[in-house]
Design a protein around this motif. Structure first.
Motif, PDB file in Angstrom:
ATOM      1  N   SER A   1       0.815  -1.214   0.000  1.00 21.51           N
ATOM      2  CA  SER A   1       0.000   0.000   0.000  1.00 21.51           C
ATOM      3  C   SER A   1       0.849   1.264   0.000  1.00 21.51           C
ATOM      4  O   SER A   1       0.440   2.282  -0.556  1.00 21.51           O
ATOM      5  CB  SER A   1      -0.938  -0.001   1.214  1.00 21.51           C
ATOM      6  OG  SER A   1      -0.208  -0.084   2.428  1.00 21.51           O
ATOM      7  N   VAL A   2       2.034   1.223   0.599  1.00 16.00           N
ATOM      8  CA  VAL A   2       2.847   2.426   0.662  1.00 16.00           C
ATOM      9  C   VAL A   2       3.405   2.795  -0.710  1.00 16.00           C
ATOM     10  O   VAL A   2       3.747   3.963  -0.966  1.00 16.00           O
ATOM     11  CB  VAL A   2       3.991   2.238   1.681  1.00 16.00           C
ATOM     12  CG1 VAL A   2       5.053   1.304   1.130  1.00 16.00           C
ATOM     13  CG2 VAL A   2       4.597   3.571   2.072  1.00 16.00           C
ATOM     14  N   TYR A   3       3.493   1.825  -1.621  1.00 19.19           N
ATOM     15  CA  TYR A   3       4.020   2.101  -2.947  1.00 19.19           C
ATOM     16  C   TYR A   3       2.931   2.470  -3.948  1.00 19.19           C
ATOM     17  O   TYR A   3       3.246   2.946  -5.044  1.00 19.19           O
ATOM     18  CB  TYR A   3       4.789   0.888  -3.475  1.00 19.19           C
ATOM     19  CG  TYR A   3       6.031   0.567  -2.683  1.00 19.19           C
ATOM     20  CD1 TYR A   3       7.200   1.311  -2.850  1.00 19.19           C
ATOM     21  CD2 TYR A   3       6.046  -0.473  -1.761  1.00 19.19           C
ATOM     22  CE1 TYR A   3       8.346   1.024  -2.129  1.00 19.19           C
ATOM     23  CE2 TYR A   3       7.197  -0.770  -1.036  1.00 19.19           C
ATOM     24  CZ  TYR A   3       8.335  -0.024  -1.218  1.00 19.19           C
ATOM     25  OH  TYR A   3       9.467  -0.308  -0.500  1.00 19.19           O
ATOM     26  N   VAL A   4       1.664   2.245  -3.603  1.00 19.68           N
ATOM     27  CA  VAL A   4       0.570   2.526  -4.538  1.00 19.68           C
ATOM     28  C   VAL A   4       0.489   4.004  -4.901  1.00 19.68           C
ATOM     29  O   VAL A   4       0.343   4.348  -6.084  1.00 19.68           O
ATOM     30  CB  VAL A   4      -0.763   2.011  -3.967  1.00 19.68           C
ATOM     31  CG1 VAL A   4      -1.941   2.478  -4.831  1.00 19.68           C
ATOM     32  CG2 VAL A   4      -0.749   0.492  -3.888  1.00 19.68           C
TER      33      VAL A   4
ATOM     34  N   TRP B   1       2.470  11.354  -2.789  1.00 17.29           N
ATOM     35  CA  TRP B   1       3.913  11.201  -3.019  1.00 17.29           C
ATOM     36  C   TRP B   1       4.697  11.518  -1.748  1.00 17.29           C
ATOM     37  O   TRP B   1       5.555  10.749  -1.312  1.00 17.29           O
ATOM     38  CB  TRP B   1       4.330  12.112  -4.163  1.00 17.29           C
ATOM     39  CG  TRP B   1       5.779  12.135  -4.479  1.00 17.29           C
ATOM     40  CD1 TRP B   1       6.721  12.987  -3.986  1.00 17.29           C
ATOM     41  CD2 TRP B   1       6.483  11.260  -5.386  1.00 17.29           C
ATOM     42  NE1 TRP B   1       7.951  12.719  -4.520  1.00 17.29           N
ATOM     43  CE2 TRP B   1       7.845  11.666  -5.377  1.00 17.29           C
ATOM     44  CE3 TRP B   1       6.099  10.198  -6.194  1.00 17.29           C
ATOM     45  CZ2 TRP B   1       8.808  11.029  -6.161  1.00 17.29           C
ATOM     46  CZ3 TRP B   1       7.071   9.563  -6.969  1.00 17.29           C
ATOM     47  CH2 TRP B   1       8.390   9.972  -6.946  1.00 17.29           C
ATOM     48  N   LEU B   2       4.394  12.670  -1.127  1.00 17.92           N
ATOM     49  CA  LEU B   2       5.094  13.061   0.094  1.00 17.92           C
ATOM     50  C   LEU B   2       4.797  12.090   1.237  1.00 17.92           C
ATOM     51  O   LEU B   2       5.689  11.729   2.012  1.00 17.92           O
ATOM     52  CB  LEU B   2       4.698  14.479   0.495  1.00 17.92           C
ATOM     53  CG  LEU B   2       5.171  15.608  -0.427  1.00 17.92           C
ATOM     54  CD1 LEU B   2       4.633  16.945   0.061  1.00 17.92           C
ATOM     55  CD2 LEU B   2       6.686  15.646  -0.513  1.00 17.92           C
ATOM     56  N   GLY B   3       3.531  11.651   1.349  1.00 18.48           N
ATOM     57  CA  GLY B   3       3.174  10.728   2.416  1.00 18.48           C
ATOM     58  C   GLY B   3       3.873   9.393   2.290  1.00 18.48           C
ATOM     59  O   GLY B   3       4.381   8.840   3.283  1.00 18.48           O
ATOM     60  N   SER B   4       3.947   8.859   1.080  1.00 19.26           N
ATOM     61  CA  SER B   4       4.619   7.575   0.877  1.00 19.26           C
ATOM     62  C   SER B   4       6.118   7.684   1.166  1.00 19.26           C
ATOM     63  O   SER B   4       6.704   6.798   1.814  1.00 19.26           O
ATOM     64  CB  SER B   4       4.404   7.087  -0.558  1.00 19.26           C
ATOM     65  OG  SER B   4       3.040   6.793  -0.794  1.00 19.26           O
ATOM     66  N   LEU B   5       6.730   8.758   0.718  1.00 16.97           N
ATOM     67  CA  LEU B   5       8.152   8.948   0.993  1.00 16.97           C
ATOM     68  C   LEU B   5       8.413   9.080   2.493  1.00 16.97           C
ATOM     69  O   LEU B   5       9.398   8.533   3.021  1.00 16.97           O
ATOM     70  CB  LEU B   5       8.666  10.194   0.272  1.00 16.97           C
ATOM     71  CG  LEU B   5       8.726  10.118  -1.259  1.00 16.97           C
ATOM     72  CD1 LEU B   5       9.190  11.451  -1.822  1.00 16.97           C
ATOM     73  CD2 LEU B   5       9.647   8.991  -1.717  1.00 16.97           C
TER      74      LEU B   5
ATOM     75  N   SER C   1      -5.000   3.816  -0.260  1.00 20.61           N
ATOM     76  CA  SER C   1      -3.723   3.128  -0.012  1.00 20.61           C
ATOM     77  C   SER C   1      -2.866   3.895   0.981  1.00 20.61           C
ATOM     78  O   SER C   1      -2.233   3.299   1.863  1.00 20.61           O
ATOM     79  CB  SER C   1      -2.972   2.943  -1.327  1.00 20.61           C
ATOM     80  OG  SER C   1      -3.716   2.162  -2.233  1.00 20.61           O
ATOM     81  N   LEU C   2      -2.845   5.217   0.862  1.00 22.14           N
ATOM     82  CA  LEU C   2      -2.055   6.007   1.800  1.00 22.14           C
ATOM     83  C   LEU C   2      -2.617   5.896   3.210  1.00 22.14           C
ATOM     84  O   LEU C   2      -1.861   5.753   4.185  1.00 22.14           O
ATOM     85  CB  LEU C   2      -2.025   7.468   1.356  1.00 22.14           C
ATOM     86  CG  LEU C   2      -1.175   8.411   2.208  1.00 22.14           C
ATOM     87  CD1 LEU C   2       0.279   7.959   2.201  1.00 22.14           C
ATOM     88  CD2 LEU C   2      -1.290   9.841   1.703  1.00 22.14           C
ATOM     89  N   ALA C   3      -3.946   5.943   3.337  1.00 25.76           N
ATOM     90  CA  ALA C   3      -4.560   5.792   4.655  1.00 25.76           C
ATOM     91  C   ALA C   3      -4.275   4.422   5.243  1.00 25.76           C
ATOM     92  O   ALA C   3      -3.998   4.283   6.450  1.00 25.76           O
ATOM     93  CB  ALA C   3      -6.070   6.026   4.555  1.00 25.76           C
ATOM     94  N   ASN C   4      -4.324   3.387   4.399  1.00 26.61           N
ATOM     95  CA  ASN C   4      -4.025   2.034   4.876  1.00 26.61           C
ATOM     96  C   ASN C   4      -2.559   1.915   5.288  1.00 26.61           C
ATOM     97  O   ASN C   4      -2.234   1.266   6.294  1.00 26.61           O
ATOM     98  CB  ASN C   4      -4.341   1.029   3.775  1.00 26.61           C
ATOM     99  CG  ASN C   4      -4.131  -0.406   4.225  1.00 26.61           C
ATOM    100  OD1 ASN C   4      -4.790  -0.888   5.140  1.00 26.61           O
ATOM    101  ND2 ASN C   4      -3.201  -1.098   3.585  1.00 26.61           N
ATOM    102  N   ALA C   5      -1.659   2.562   4.548  1.00 24.64           N
ATOM    103  CA  ALA C   5      -0.243   2.521   4.900  1.00 24.64           C
ATOM    104  C   ALA C   5       0.015   3.230   6.225  1.00 24.64           C
ATOM    105  O   ALA C   5       0.824   2.768   7.038  1.00 24.64           O
ATOM    106  CB  ALA C   5       0.594   3.155   3.784  1.00 24.64           C
ATOM    107  N   VAL C   6      -0.661   4.348   6.456  1.00 29.82           N
ATOM    108  CA  VAL C   6      -0.505   5.061   7.729  1.00 29.82           C
ATOM    109  C   VAL C   6      -1.000   4.203   8.884  1.00 29.82           C
ATOM    110  O   VAL C   6      -0.362   4.112   9.948  1.00 29.82           O
ATOM    111  CB  VAL C   6      -1.258   6.403   7.684  1.00 29.82           C
ATOM    112  CG1 VAL C   6      -1.299   7.055   9.061  1.00 29.82           C
ATOM    113  CG2 VAL C   6      -0.603   7.342   6.683  1.00 29.82           C
ATOM    114  N   SER C   7      -2.162   3.549   8.697  1.00 31.30           N
ATOM    115  CA  SER C   7      -2.690   2.674   9.746  1.00 31.30           C
ATOM    116  C   SER C   7      -1.750   1.505  10.029  1.00 31.30           C
ATOM    117  O   SER C   7      -1.492   1.164  11.192  1.00 31.30           O
ATOM    118  CB  SER C   7      -4.071   2.155   9.342  1.00 31.30           C
ATOM    119  OG  SER C   7      -4.587   1.268  10.303  1.00 31.30           O
ATOM    120  N   ASP C   8      -1.222   0.906   8.969  1.00 33.72           N
ATOM    121  CA  ASP C   8      -0.281  -0.202   9.156  1.00 33.72           C
ATOM    122  C   ASP C   8       0.989   0.264   9.869  1.00 33.72           C
ATOM    123  O   ASP C   8       1.554  -0.469  10.691  1.00 33.72           O
ATOM    124  CB  ASP C   8       0.083  -0.816   7.802  1.00 33.72           C
ATOM    125  CG  ASP C   8      -1.067  -1.599   7.196  1.00 33.72           C
ATOM    126  OD1 ASP C   8      -2.033  -1.873   7.939  1.00 33.72           O
ATOM    127  OD2 ASP C   8      -1.011  -1.911   5.994  1.00 33.72           O
TER     128      ASP C   8
END
Length: 339
Positions: free
Chosen positions: A4-7, A46-50, A282-289
């Motif tokens: 999810s962090v790469y999506v 982009w900023l959130g995933s990085l 995906s970004l929200a799921n990555a933050v939760s994970d």
């Protein structure tokens, strides 16, 4: 989080490639709004995933883990991110934030310049005619904005074409197109991959103003002729740092004006909306994970610290002092920090 962090990064690349081409075909007004929303969402993703990649990797450094009171072993076991990926993400994040700050300063300076130019104009009406033989015509954003036209440009156009030119510039002011430009420039500063999207946005804004001018004048041919003559007259002249009728790809604009009005297609916008929704989810799921990962690592460190504090107390005697795991877990027992 591994996927999810790469999506959001993948969605940014896809939109950077497909959105500029897709936005040139439907009606320009909804296309401009879509490109602005796409720029905001993809730049944020982009900023959130990085940031997540940089944190998850740097959190495995023993010194960082000691300050955060979490277990390095637990982090590496559950979601390993190499230090190389974390370092590249951190450097890219810092570079993007610095570029964003520089671009924001430039946008503020541009708006201040436009306001000063508005104040210097002699007339107080919306239209200011400059006693200049050079062919100039542009809109200055402000409160209110001003339309600046030189006498040299007016002499190049007929009466109907002058009306079309002024209607084009009024459309820029009425639609607050300078705000759209600011969004695209800031997004492109954060992520250079979005520069084609910003370039397509500039063309779409000119097409938006062309279509509104055609609706005001009542003739698409007159607007096409006005755009073409204005562009030929100003060829070789310095372009102002403002919204001008001679901006964008003039041959493509004239060709679009000589054709029937563009249809209101919904399929490209629906597909784009689905991609943007996927990016946000995906970004929200990555933050939760990431939060769950840190909580689990904190609990693992608490358990390890509790196991090294000494032997268990005799039966029937309650341990003295607070539970060591409670020092880094919230009152609800789910690993949150006390506030």
């Amino acid at each position: 989080m591994r996927i999810s962090v790469y999506v959001p990064l993948l969605v940014t690349v896809v939109l950077a490639v497909l959105a500029p081409r897709a936005a040139r075909r439907p009606a320009p007004r909804p296309a401009a709004w879509f490109l602005a929303c796409a720029a905001l969402v993809t730049a944020t993703g982009w900023l959130g995933s990085l940031a997540l990649l940089a944190f998850t990797g740097l959190a495995q450094i023993p010194e960082v883990a000691e300050e955060g009171h979490w277990s390095v072993t637990a982090l590496r076991t559950q979601d390993p991110v190499s230090l190389a990926v974390a370092a590249v993400s951190a450097l890219t994040l810092v570079a993007g934030l610095v570029a964003l700050g520089v671009a924001a300063v430039r946008q503020v300076r541009h708006l201040l310049w436009a306001r000063r130019e508005c104040d210097r104009l002699p007339e107080e009406t919306e239209l200011a005619v400059l006693d200049d033989d050079g062919p100039h015509a542009f809109a200055l954003p402000g409160a209110p904005g001003r339309i600046v036209v030189s006498r040299g440009m007016l002499r190049c156009l007929g009466d109907a074409e002058r009306e079309a030119l002024l209607a084009h510039e009024r459309a820029h002011l009425r639609g607050r197109h300078h705000l759209f430009q600011a969004v695209w420039r800031l997004a492109a500063a954060v992520n250079p991959l979005l520069r084609p999207l910003a370039e397509a946005g500039g063309y779409v804004l000119e097409r938006w103003a062309d279509e509104e001018a055609a609706a005001r004048v009542g003739s698409r041919t007159v607007v096409a002729r006005a755009v073409g003559r204005a562009a030929l007259a100003s060829a070789g002249a310095s372009r102002p740092a403002a919204l001008a009728a001679t901006g964008g790809a003039v041959p493509q604009r004239v060709q679009a004006l000589l054709a029937p009005p563009p249809p209101r297609r919904t399929l490209p916008f629906v597909a784009g909306a689905l991609l943007l929704t996927l990016c946000c989810a995906s970004l929200a799921n990555a933050v939760s994970d990431s939060e769950n990962l840190v909580d689990s690592a904190e609990r693992a460190q608490c358990a390890a610290d509790a196991g090294t504090t000494g032997a268990a107390p005799p039966m029937g005697h309650a341990p003295h002092g607070p539970d060591p795991c409670c020092e880094h877990r919230g009152a609800d027992g789910h690993g949150g920090h006390r506030r």
